[in-house]
Design a protein around this motif. Structure first.
Motif, PDB file in Angstrom:
ATOM      1  N   SER A  75     -27.031  -1.480  -7.715  1.00 38.19           N
ATOM      2  CA  SER A  75     -26.720  -0.652  -8.879  1.00 38.19           C
ATOM      3  C   SER A  75     -25.309  -0.927  -9.355  1.00 38.19           C
ATOM      4  N   ARG A  76     -25.101  -0.606 -10.629  1.00 40.76           N
ATOM      5  CA  ARG A  76     -23.748  -0.736 -11.172  1.00 40.76           C
ATOM      6  C   ARG A  76     -22.908   0.437 -10.700  1.00 40.76           C
ATOM      7  N   TYR A  79     -20.009   4.643 -12.762  1.00 40.56           N
ATOM      8  CA  TYR A  79     -20.702   4.860 -14.026  1.00 40.56           C
ATOM      9  C   TYR A  79     -20.324   6.216 -14.589  1.00 40.56           C
ATOM     10  N   SER A  86     -18.572  -0.456 -15.992  1.00 42.96           N
ATOM     11  CA  SER A  86     -19.392  -0.437 -14.784  1.00 42.96           C
ATOM     12  C   SER A  86     -19.536  -1.887 -14.351  1.00 42.96           C
ATOM     13  N   LEU A  87     -19.650  -2.097 -13.046  1.00 43.61           N
ATOM     14  CA  LEU A  87     -19.561  -3.446 -12.504  1.00 43.61           C
ATOM     15  C   LEU A  87     -20.885  -3.916 -11.921  1.00 43.61           C
ATOM     16  N   THR A  88     -21.139  -5.217 -12.084  1.00 47.23           N
ATOM     17  CA  THR A  88     -22.355  -5.826 -11.543  1.00 47.23           C
ATOM     18  C   THR A  88     -22.246  -5.966 -10.018  1.00 47.23           C
ATOM     19  N   THR A  98     -28.126 -12.554 -14.281  1.00 45.12           N
ATOM     20  CA  THR A  98     -27.971 -11.156 -13.904  1.00 45.12           C
ATOM     21  C   THR A  98     -29.118 -10.350 -14.518  1.00 45.12           C
ATOM     22  N   LEU A 102     -28.442  -4.673 -14.799  1.00 47.86           N
ATOM     23  CA  LEU A 102     -27.283  -4.702 -13.904  1.00 47.86           C
ATOM     24  C   LEU A 102     -26.111  -5.449 -14.535  1.00 47.86           C
ATOM     25  N   PHE A 104     -22.782  -6.030 -16.289  1.00 47.54           N
ATOM     26  CA  PHE A 104     -21.627  -5.122 -16.328  1.00 47.54           C
ATOM     27  C   PHE A 104     -21.459  -4.558 -17.731  1.00 47.54           C
ATOM     28  N   GLN A 170     -18.485  -6.775  -5.854  1.00 45.72           N
ATOM     29  CA  GLN A 170     -18.653  -5.999  -7.082  1.00 45.72           C
ATOM     30  C   GLN A 170     -17.308  -5.505  -7.595  1.00 45.72           C
ATOM     31  N   GLY A 174     -16.925  -7.977 -10.300  1.00 38.55           N
ATOM     32  CA  GLY A 174     -18.169  -7.495 -10.896  1.00 38.55           C
ATOM     33  C   GLY A 174     -18.196  -7.414 -12.418  1.00 38.55           C
ATOM     34  N   SER A 177     -21.174 -11.308 -15.623  1.00 37.76           N
ATOM     35  CA  SER A 177     -22.635 -11.269 -15.664  1.00 37.76           C
ATOM     36  C   SER A 177     -23.115 -12.452 -16.492  1.00 37.76           C
TER      37      SER A 177
END
Lengths: 422, 196
Positions: A75-76, A79, A86-88, A98, A102, A104, A170, A174, A177
């Protein structure tokens, strides 16, 4: 947008699926063997519940939308931000692309809700014919399909400024993507409107609540820029610019303007907030660089990585991603002794320009402490610098484009922690 | 090549391509114009096109004083950016309050030095453009041009760029010289254009 949050630790088969569909066929005896289902209590976010022997009963039915296995909790994070990111979860992914949900996110004013039938793209300024295109108009142009990464130019800042053992891939990297993008070359659109030779720059403007604007040299339009409407075979995700975004392959994320609504051609850059107050790089000689667009050669080992643990001695595939915004990666090296000796890693699959490549190095771990590092070289000859070298040339306070070598410490018990002080 | 083709073959080729006949073209050349899109409506473009470049040529009519801006700032901006403009990092950025240690533009050696409008922003026009397009965060686009001039004047005055009694209009704003413009260097990627 993600329908299930990892912290909720969703049960394997949903309670609904168990009690209606599939479960109906199971019979009470089987259900009675599934802890947490009949007693009415949600199992703690522990292992998902699955039958002892899946070959002895019918599986779940088809469904309109697929879901990940309940054992997969990628999960990212974080959030809930509208001005933020939000990060991958790079440590949970393999291959190059990606999954779209997911990818980013980095927004300056949240994700706008746009109706694709009302959204338009207007191109004006130094052009023969100012035109407004509907999204359907854009889809009638000859399209191209390309795999490119998008990386926020701030990616890696925390690991550069203050590396900490508990950082994950991440957290470290992260904001990178990769997608297969479908769209129309910007050059096609600029020919359609008749770009005038005096046009040296264009301004790209998004339709979000901050009306994001960035100035782009025209040369990028004639090179490989696109206006894209699809990502990994389906329309763009809203967080990625639905219905259309600008894609400037290899260039810092922010300039790939999402929710694109306007392109203005002009003679000089506009000096927007996002190319002056932000996205400029202070330098040790008391200046700041503007218009530093391309992301530089970079790599990260994603396995093993924190919070993973190497379970047992023996052979392990050390693998990760390498990428550059300046063409192709030509070489990735891996060191297992903190940079004493470097081994050329295998590059898996086709090496494409401005797309990451997955590298792999087979390593036989004998149970000793080790420091794993990766180092990428790209076709311009740039070799990833150490953090020490980058601090010397750019300063600890530089704000963007961090491409220092990073890696992982492996302890004798197999515990893996981030190693950022290279 | 084509010029060497026998005429009949050329005719067949043209027929096959469809030319401009009623059935349209079967295939397109690289330079084809597709005739897609519709002429951009001038009023529509004018409504979207609010960007202000450093020449200030596109600045709208209107005017505002730093004193008027101070009142607006207290009412509409201070709750996020703080009464003194010091912000609430990281969520709400600092706008004002130049640290003397930053006055030699030493940001690369100390990332804790706060960047502010006065010690970093290279163009005053950017401030007008940004406030008008994006602020206040919860009601972007709600300020009148006079209010944006006033807020711009207030922020520039409060961070020591212009005198506190300044009134800004298009000409005055275009003439504002930011202290650190010359520290900003175009990278090679920006091409070979001259700096303005």
């Amino acid at each position: 947008m993600s329908r299930r949050r990892p912290t909720e630790g969703g049960p394997a088969l949903s309670r609904r699926a168990l009690l209606t569909g599939t479960a109906g066929a199971l019979g009470g005896a089987v259900l009675a063997g599934l802890p947490g289902v009949l007693d009415g209590q949600e199992a703690a976010p522990a292992r998902p519940i699955v039958p002892e022997d899946a070959t002895k009963l019918q599986g779940a039915a088809t469904s309109p939308l697929g879901e990940r296995s309940p054992f997969v909790t990628a999960s990212r994070a974080p959030y809930g931000e509208t001005v933020g990111s939000s990060l991958t979860p790079l440590q949970d992914l393999t291959g190059v692309v990606t999954p779209s949900d997911l990818h980013f996110e980095r927004h300056h004013a949240g994700i706008p809700a746009l109706d694709p039938e009302r959204h338009t793209l207007t191109i004006h300024g130094l052009v023969e014919r100012p035109l407004t295109f509907s999204v359907d108009d854009l889809k009638r142009f000859p399209q191209t399909v390309r795999t490119y990464f998008i990386e926020c130019s701030g990616n890696g800042r925390a690991a550069y400024r203050e590396p900490k053992p508990e950082m994950t891939a991440q957290k470290v990297s992260g904001m990178l993507s990769t997608s297969e993008w479908t769209g129309v070359p910007l050059a096609t659109l600029f020919r359609e409107v008749g770009a005038k030779p005096e046009a040296k720059w264009f301004l790209a403007e998004g339709g979000d609540a901050c009306l994001m604007t960035r100035s782009v040299p025209m040369a990028k339009a004639w090179d490989d820029a696109m206006v894209v409407w699809a990502q990994n075979g389906e329309p763009l995700r809203p967080a990625q610019g639905y219905p259309i975004r600008l894609l400037l392959p290899g260039w810092e994320g922010n300039i790939n303007v999402k929710w694109l609504r306007r392109l203005e051609l002009g003679a000089a850059p506009w000096m927007t907030r996002w190319e002056t107050a932000k996205y400029t790089d202070p330098r040790p000689d008391h200046t700041a660089d503007m218009f530093t667009f391309a992301q530089q050669a970079k790599s990260i080992i994603t396995s093993p990585s924190h919070p993973g643990r190497i379970a047992s001695p023996g052979w392990h595939a050390v693998h990760g991603l390498a990428w550059t915004g300046r063409g192709r990666i030509t070489k990735v090296e891996v060191s297992v002794d903190g940079g004493g000796r470097w081994h050329e890693a295998e590059l898996l699959g086709e090496v494409r320009p401005k797309a990451p490549v997955r590298f792999q190095h087979m390593w036989e771990w004998r149970g000793d402490a080790a420091t794993l590092l990766s180092r990428a070289t790209d076709e311009t000859g740039e070799v990833q610098p150490t953090r020490t070298a980058l601090i010397a040339t750019r300063g600890i306070g530089t704000d963007y484009h961090f491409n220092q070598i990073v890696g992982w410490q492996v302890a004798r018990d197999g515990a893996v922690t981030f190693h950022g002080e290279t | 090549m084509r010029r060497l083709f026998p005429l009949t073959l050329l005719a067949a080729l043209v027929a096959c391509r469809g030319g401009d006949g009623p059935s349209g073209s079967d295939t397109a050349d690289a330079g084809t114009r597709y005739g897609l899109g519709r002429p951009a409506d001038a009023q529509f473009v004018a409504r979207l096109d609010t960007d202000i470049d450093p020449s200030g040529a596109a600045l709208p009519a209107g005017r505002g004083t730093a004193a008027e801006g101070a009142v607006l700032y207290a009412a509409q901006c201070a709750m996020c950016h703080g009464a003194e403009g010091l912000g609430m990092p990281p969520a709400f950025p600092r706008l004002l309050g130049r640290d003397p240690k930053a006055e030699d533009f030493t940001f690369a050696s100390d990332h804790k030095l706060p960047k502010t409008i006065g010690n970093y922003w290279p163009y005053a026009t950017t401030l007008f453009d940004y406030i008008r397009r994006a602020m206040p965060l919860t009601a972007p686009g709600s300020l009148t041009d006079d209010q944006v001039y006033a807020l711009t004047a207030y922020l520039l005055a409060a961070d020591g760029v212009i005198p506190k009694e300044t009134t800004l209009d298009a000409a005055a704003l275009a003439a504002v010289k930011m202290p650190y413009t010359d520290r900003f260097i175009w990278s090679a990627e920006a091409g070979s254009q001259d700096r303005d």
